[in-house]
Design a protein around this motif. Structure first.
Motif, PDB file in Angstrom:
ATOM      1  N   ALA A  67       0.822  -1.208   0.000  1.00 58.78           N
ATOM      2  CA  ALA A  67       0.000   0.000   0.000  1.00 58.78           C
ATOM      3  C   ALA A  67       0.860   1.263   0.000  1.00 58.78           C
ATOM      4  O   ALA A  67       0.427   2.309  -0.492  1.00 58.78           O
ATOM      5  N   LYS A  88      -4.938   1.926   8.483  1.00 58.74           N
ATOM      6  CA  LYS A  88      -6.035   0.982   8.763  1.00 58.74           C
ATOM      7  C   LYS A  88      -5.505  -0.424   8.985  1.00 58.74           C
ATOM      8  O   LYS A  88      -5.953  -1.145   9.892  1.00 58.74           O
ATOM      9  N   LEU A  89      -4.531  -0.821   8.148  1.00 60.95           N
ATOM     10  CA  LEU A  89      -3.943  -2.155   8.323  1.00 60.95           C
ATOM     11  C   LEU A  89      -3.258  -2.267   9.679  1.00 60.95           C
ATOM     12  O   LEU A  89      -3.367  -3.302  10.358  1.00 60.95           O
ATOM     13  N   VAL A 125      -4.489   3.721   4.044  1.00 62.58           N
ATOM     14  CA  VAL A 125      -4.667   2.268   4.046  1.00 62.58           C
ATOM     15  C   VAL A 125      -3.687   1.604   5.005  1.00 62.58           C
ATOM     16  O   VAL A 125      -4.038   0.677   5.745  1.00 62.58           O
TER      17      VAL A 125
END
Lengths: 133, 95
Positions: A59, A67-68, A64
């Motif tokens: 990513a 979030k991961l 993102v």
């Protein structure tokens, strides 16, 4: 640069998928609840960690990735809690881990409740006891 | 390519978890398998999000991760006390 990033991400994802399948295989093949918990520990730490880290590499720096990281943190913190509660509930219910005597974990006078209660199983146990003495 | 392979591996792992949940001799095997299936669903969701080029699915993954632990603890508490609003600690009929 982008090439190296993708290669590293792909390698991490492949390793994570391998460990995840190994953990699931343990969940399927292991003989009792506690050993199965031990197997699921692999997929919940190494498998998930490597998969999510690999996706972070893919990513790049963005929302993102955050979030991961949040998902990874939640799983890493809650999986031991769930396993602990599960093991405590199983021990409280009277399930004895394989290879450990009943008295060690539950104190003297504890009953085994995971034995089969059919007539054939009882007879087999009695025969085994006679053979031992 | 690697994402598709990893998704396939997660699907295999989910299948094994479902088999264990159906066959598990005790209720704890089923709860453990349900927990593992929840984690596998999060992983599959993230991988498919990357595969389709839409990583917005990760929000749903966060929600699943939060629900997973709550569900496990709720089921365990229900099977131990027979009541979700039980204060815990003391046994229902024990000393």
């Amino acid at each position: 640069m982008a090439d190296i990033q993708e290669m590293a991400g792909g390698a991490l994802i492949a390793a994570g998928a391998f460990f995840y399948v190994v953990g699931a295989l343990g969940l399927y093949r292991m003989p009792d609840v506690f050993t199965r918990m031990h197997a699921v520990g692999i997929s919940d730490t190494v498998g998930v960690g490597l998969l999510l880290t690999g996706m972070m590499f893919l990513a790049g720096f963005s929302l993102v990735t955050v979030k991961l990281a949040i998902i990874l943190g939640i799983i890493l913190f809650t999986s031991p809690i769930a396993t602990h509660a599960l093991a405590q509930a199983a021990l409280h219910e009277g399930i004895v881990p394989m290879g450990v005597g009943t008295e060690v974990l539950l104190g003297p006078g504890a009953r085994r409740r995971d034995r089969k209660k059919t007539k054939g199983a009882r007879k087999a146990r009695a025969a085994k006891r006679r053979k031992r003495s | 390519m690697i994402l598709a392979a990893a998704s396939l591996a997660i699907l295999v792992a989910l299948t094994l978890g479902v088999i264990r949940a159906l066959r598990g001799p005790t209720v704890f095997d089923r709860v453990l398998a349900a927990n593992a299936i929840g984690t596998g669903a999060i992983m599959l969701l993230a991988l498919i999000g990357f595969l389709a080029g839409r990583p917005e699915f990760l929000d749903i993954g966060i929600l699943y991760a939060l629900l997973n632990i709550i569900a496990t603890l709720a089921v365990l508490k229900f099977f131990r006390y027979g009541d979700l609003s039980h204060p815990g600690g003391e046994e229902p009929g024990g000393p």
